[in-house]
Design a protein around this motif. Structure first.
Motif, PDB file in Angstrom:
ATOM      1  N   ASN A 236       0.831  -1.206   0.000  1.00 45.65           N
ATOM      2  CA  ASN A 236       0.000   0.000   0.000  1.00 45.65           C
ATOM      3  C   ASN A 236       0.862   1.252   0.000  1.00 45.65           C
ATOM      4  O   ASN A 236       0.603   2.217  -0.728  1.00 45.65           O
ATOM      5  CB  ASN A 236      -0.924  -0.022   1.219  1.00 45.65           C
ATOM      6  N   ARG A 237       1.931   1.225   0.786  1.00 44.98           N
ATOM      7  CA  ARG A 237       2.847   2.365   0.797  1.00 44.98           C
ATOM      8  C   ARG A 237       3.529   2.524  -0.555  1.00 44.98           C
ATOM      9  O   ARG A 237       3.690   3.634  -1.064  1.00 44.98           O
ATOM     10  CB  ARG A 237       3.892   2.179   1.893  1.00 44.98           C
ATOM     11  N   THR A 238       3.919   1.387  -1.127  1.00 42.70           N
ATOM     12  CA  THR A 238       4.582   1.454  -2.434  1.00 42.70           C
ATOM     13  C   THR A 238       3.644   2.008  -3.494  1.00 42.70           C
ATOM     14  O   THR A 238       4.028   2.866  -4.316  1.00 42.70           O
ATOM     15  CB  THR A 238       5.070   0.053  -2.840  1.00 42.70           C
ATOM     16  N   LEU A 239       2.399   1.527  -3.500  1.00 48.53           N
ATOM     17  CA  LEU A 239       1.439   2.016  -4.489  1.00 48.53           C
ATOM     18  C   LEU A 239       1.102   3.489  -4.260  1.00 48.53           C
ATOM     19  O   LEU A 239       0.847   4.233  -5.215  1.00 48.53           O
ATOM     20  CB  LEU A 239       0.176   1.165  -4.435  1.00 48.53           C
ATOM     21  N   SER A 240       1.109   3.909  -2.992  1.00 48.03           N
ATOM     22  CA  SER A 240       0.889   5.333  -2.715  1.00 48.03           C
ATOM     23  C   SER A 240       2.021   6.164  -3.287  1.00 48.03           C
ATOM     24  O   SER A 240       1.800   7.257  -3.843  1.00 48.03           O
ATOM     25  CB  SER A 240       0.771   5.550  -1.202  1.00 48.03           C
ATOM     26  N   ALA A 241       3.247   5.641  -3.168  1.00 47.67           N
ATOM     27  CA  ALA A 241       4.375   6.353  -3.755  1.00 47.67           C
ATOM     28  C   ALA A 241       4.282   6.387  -5.280  1.00 47.67           C
ATOM     29  O   ALA A 241       4.622   7.382  -5.927  1.00 47.67           O
ATOM     30  CB  ALA A 241       5.687   5.705  -3.312  1.00 47.67           C
ATOM     31  N   VAL A 242       3.801   5.259  -5.874  1.00 49.65           N
ATOM     32  CA  VAL A 242       3.638   5.221  -7.330  1.00 49.65           C
ATOM     33  C   VAL A 242       2.570   6.215  -7.775  1.00 49.65           C
ATOM     34  O   VAL A 242       2.666   6.821  -8.854  1.00 49.65           O
ATOM     35  CB  VAL A 242       3.300   3.787  -7.784  1.00 49.65           C
ATOM     36  N   ALA A 243       1.542   6.392  -6.918  1.00 51.53           N
ATOM     37  CA  ALA A 243       0.472   7.321  -7.271  1.00 51.53           C
ATOM     38  C   ALA A 243       0.970   8.752  -7.389  1.00 51.53           C
ATOM     39  O   ALA A 243       0.393   9.563  -8.132  1.00 51.53           O
ATOM     40  CB  ALA A 243      -0.660   7.226  -6.248  1.00 51.53           C
ATOM     41  N   VAL A 245       3.612   9.699  -8.786  1.00 53.44           N
ATOM     42  CA  VAL A 245       4.246   9.886 -10.098  1.00 53.44           C
ATOM     43  C   VAL A 245       3.295   9.398 -11.184  1.00 53.44           C
ATOM     44  O   VAL A 245       3.725   8.801 -12.183  1.00 53.44           O
ATOM     45  CB  VAL A 245       5.601   9.144 -10.171  1.00 53.44           C
ATOM     46  N   GLY A 246       2.008   9.622 -10.974  1.00 53.34           N
ATOM     47  CA  GLY A 246       1.009   9.172 -11.941  1.00 53.34           C
ATOM     48  C   GLY A 246       1.220   9.709 -13.337  1.00 53.34           C
ATOM     49  O   GLY A 246       1.161   8.942 -14.313  1.00 53.34           O
ATOM     50  N   PRO A 247       1.466  11.031 -13.506  1.00 53.30           N
ATOM     51  CA  PRO A 247       1.674  11.535 -14.882  1.00 53.30           C
ATOM     52  C   PRO A 247       2.843  10.867 -15.595  1.00 53.30           C
ATOM     53  O   PRO A 247       2.762  10.520 -16.777  1.00 53.30           O
ATOM     54  CB  PRO A 247       1.890  13.032 -14.664  1.00 53.30           C
ATOM     55  N   GLN A 248       3.955  10.712 -14.868  1.00 49.33           N
ATOM     56  CA  GLN A 248       5.113  10.069 -15.487  1.00 49.33           C
ATOM     57  C   GLN A 248       4.806   8.612 -15.851  1.00 49.33           C
ATOM     58  O   GLN A 248       5.221   8.105 -16.911  1.00 49.33           O
ATOM     59  CB  GLN A 248       6.324  10.131 -14.554  1.00 49.33           C
ATOM     60  N   LEU A 249       4.092   7.916 -14.954  1.00 49.62           N
ATOM     61  CA  LEU A 249       3.733   6.531 -15.241  1.00 49.62           C
ATOM     62  C   LEU A 249       2.791   6.452 -16.438  1.00 49.62           C
ATOM     63  O   LEU A 249       2.920   5.558 -17.295  1.00 49.62           O
ATOM     64  CB  LEU A 249       3.082   5.908 -14.003  1.00 49.62           C
ATOM     65  N   ALA A 250       1.857   7.415 -16.514  1.00 53.76           N
ATOM     66  CA  ALA A 250       0.959   7.437 -17.668  1.00 53.76           C
ATOM     67  C   ALA A 250       1.726   7.671 -18.961  1.00 53.76           C
ATOM     68  O   ALA A 250       1.430   7.068 -20.006  1.00 53.76           O
ATOM     69  CB  ALA A 250      -0.105   8.518 -17.460  1.00 53.76           C
ATOM     70  N   GLN A 251       2.744   8.565 -18.903  1.00 52.97           N
ATOM     71  CA  GLN A 251       3.558   8.802 -20.091  1.00 52.97           C
ATOM     72  C   GLN A 251       4.333   7.547 -20.485  1.00 52.97           C
ATOM     73  O   GLN A 251       4.478   7.233 -21.678  1.00 52.97           O
ATOM     74  CB  GLN A 251       4.521   9.966 -19.829  1.00 52.97           C
ATOM     75  N   THR A 252       4.826   6.829 -19.487  1.00 49.43           N
ATOM     76  CA  THR A 252       5.541   5.583 -19.775  1.00 49.43           C
ATOM     77  C   THR A 252       4.629   4.569 -20.446  1.00 49.43           C
ATOM     78  O   THR A 252       5.013   3.892 -21.407  1.00 49.43           O
ATOM     79  CB  THR A 252       6.110   5.005 -18.468  1.00 49.43           C
ATOM     80  N   ILE A 253       3.394   4.470 -19.928  1.00 50.12           N
ATOM     81  CA  ILE A 253       2.443   3.531 -20.530  1.00 50.12           C
ATOM     82  C   ILE A 253       2.082   3.976 -21.946  1.00 50.12           C
ATOM     83  O   ILE A 253       1.919   3.146 -22.857  1.00 50.12           O
ATOM     84  CB  ILE A 253       1.192   3.424 -19.643  1.00 50.12           C
ATOM     85  N   ALA A 254       1.960   5.288 -22.156  1.00 52.89           N
ATOM     86  CA  ALA A 254       1.651   5.789 -23.495  1.00 52.89           C
ATOM     87  C   ALA A 254       2.777   5.494 -24.475  1.00 52.89           C
ATOM     88  O   ALA A 254       2.548   5.243 -25.667  1.00 52.89           O
ATOM     89  CB  ALA A 254       1.370   7.287 -23.431  1.00 52.89           C
ATOM     90  N   ASP A 255       4.037   5.537 -23.989  1.00 51.04           N
ATOM     91  CA  ASP A 255       5.185   5.238 -24.865  1.00 51.04           C
ATOM     92  C   ASP A 255       5.407   3.747 -25.042  1.00 51.04           C
ATOM     93  O   ASP A 255       6.237   3.343 -25.871  1.00 51.04           O
ATOM     94  CB  ASP A 255       6.454   5.863 -24.278  1.00 51.04           C
TER      95      ASP A 255
END
Length: 458
Positions: A236-243, A245-255
């Protein structure tokens, strides 16, 4: 007036007897109701099931939801092959007599508290089941009861399911519209999921093996359940940290699609290289199999070479003079002429060396000759030395005869190349022998090293 008094209603005794008779008849009829009412013709069948599933007598037998009879008896039977099954006696209405022989039967739950009934599904066979016939065990089955499902879980699991249900209820609270929309879309979703479920039901999918493997995994994880809970908390803590950086993660998924396209193109380009690497690996496999034998040979060479290398410094000192003389020889102006003359000389000596080298290196004929010559003249008297010569002469080989000697012996071939060495005093065999001797002929014994000489390289 007297006739009225003589009626049953006017006689208390007759009235009481009639009431008792009606009560007895009612009791008898109610007692035998489970076995069918008297004077009514029924269509009786037997049904073999692997498990009666706590079925009781008197339960309904239905076809298409309509009651057509009841279970009149249940009996445990042991088959000839040793397995035990339950035999049910079915008493059916006469109007459905002669069901097809491929009729199937299934024990189904009537309610969630344990009530059951037997459901018959008529088949399409032209052959009929006569009265007293049997629905075979292969055509019967039983549904899984809810209590059997809940019995799979122990008390701890049931408490966890109860808590999870309570938490899910909080999740549904205030979301009635969303739940209604989900229920509205569910039929279409299930229709589209039909191919998925068909694939999962296919035996080739191996879903049963996957479930068994999942069960084994859960059984293995069960002893470390507290650690799994801690893992989920940390996740849960890890996913909160991932949340964050949501825009960056979305950009990674888009690429990601473009990256996958490039990866696919690169894999196509690398395919020949990987194919050649696989071929190279297959080609190196025989060499890799010879590595242990090569390592053992190198180890033996090192074991032999270490003593030699220890003696090499002394040899180097002794070779200094030799190399000095060789250096002066190389500097001599007459060396080229000598080498030019050496080539035809070597070519002339080559046939002789081809015969002499294996003869000497394998059989040591020159050493044997040098050793045996002194023994020929080793004895003598005051007049001089004697020659010791023993002639092996067979008269039939020297005298004229009409046919050759049956035990003539003549060897015109050098056998040193085949690893056979003659010591010079082999007896003639008692048969005619023309050509090289047999491989089991006596060979030259190995000359031992003098005790005063150190052990040299092998």
């Amino acid at each position: 007036m007297n006739r009225r008094r003589s009626s049953i209603a006017a006689n208390p005794v007759l009235l009481g007897a009639a009431a008792i008779l009606i009560g007895v008849v009612a009791v008898v009829l109610s007692y035998n109701a489970n076995k069918g009412l008297p004077f009514i013709t029924t269509y009786d069948l037997e049904m073999n099931v692997k498990n009666a599933k706590k079925l009781t007598t008197g339960v309904d037998v239905r076809i298409g939801g309509k009651r057509v009879g009841q279970v009149n008896g249940i009996e445990a039977v042991k088959a000839r092959d040793g397995h035990v099954f339950a035999r049910l006696a079915l008493k059916l209405d006469q109007n459905i007599a002669e069901l097809p022989v491929d009729t199937t039967a299934r024990i189904r739950p009537r309610s969630a508290i344990g009530a059951k009934f037997v459901e018959l599904t008529p088949g399409r066979s032209p052959q009929k089941l006569a009265a007293g016939g049997t629905i075979r065990e292969a055509r019967t089955s039983a549904s899984v009861d809810f209590d059997e499902v809940t019995a799979l879980f122990d008390r701890g699991v049931r408490d966890s399911v109860r808590d999870a249900t309570a938490q899910l209820s909080y999740g549904f609270a205030g979301r009635g519209d969303d739940l209604n929309a989900t229920l509205q879309a569910l039929p279409d979703t299930l229709r589209r999921a039909d191919p998925v479920f068909s694939n999962l039901a296919d035996p080739r999918t191996g879903l049963s093996g996957f479930i068994r493997g999942l069960d084994s995994t859960l059984q293995a994880v069960r002893p470390v359940t507290p650690q799994v809970g801690t893992l989920i908390t940390d996740a849960n803590r890890t996913l909160s940290a991932v949340a964050t950086v949501g825009p960056q993660l979305a950009q990674t998924i888009a690429d990601a699609p473009g990256t996958l396209v490039e990866t696919h193109a690169s894999s196509l380009a690398l395919r020949p290289v990987l194919r050649d690497a696989a071929a190279l690996a297959r080609g190196l496999r025989p060499g890799a199999q010879d590595i242990p034998r090569t390592v053992r040979a190198l180890n033996d060479a090192i074991d032999v070479g270490v003593p030699v290398l220890r003696r090499a410094p002394v040899l180097g000192t002794q070779l200094r003079t030799t190399f000095g003389s060789l250096d002066r020889l190389v500097r001599n102006q007459s060396l080229p002429d000598t080498l030019n003359l050496l080539k035809p000389t070597s070519e002339a000596l080559l046939p002789t060396l081809r015969t002499f080298v294996p003869t000497q290196t394998r059989c040591n004929y020159a050493g044997l000759f040098a050793r045996n010559v002194p023994s020929v003249i080793s004895e003598g008297d005051k007049y001089g030395n004697w020659f010791h010569v023993m002639l092996d002469v067979a008269l039939p080989q020297f005298l004229r005869a009409g046919s050759p000697s049956p035990d003539s012996n003549f060897n015109v071939y050098n056998t040193a190349e085949q690893g056979h060495c003659e010591v010079g005093n082999e007896p003639f065999p008692a048969v005619r022998r023309i050509g090289r001797p047999t491989v089991d002929a006596p060979t030259n014994p190995r000359t031992p090293r003098p005790a005063s000489e150190p052990e040299g390289p092998r």
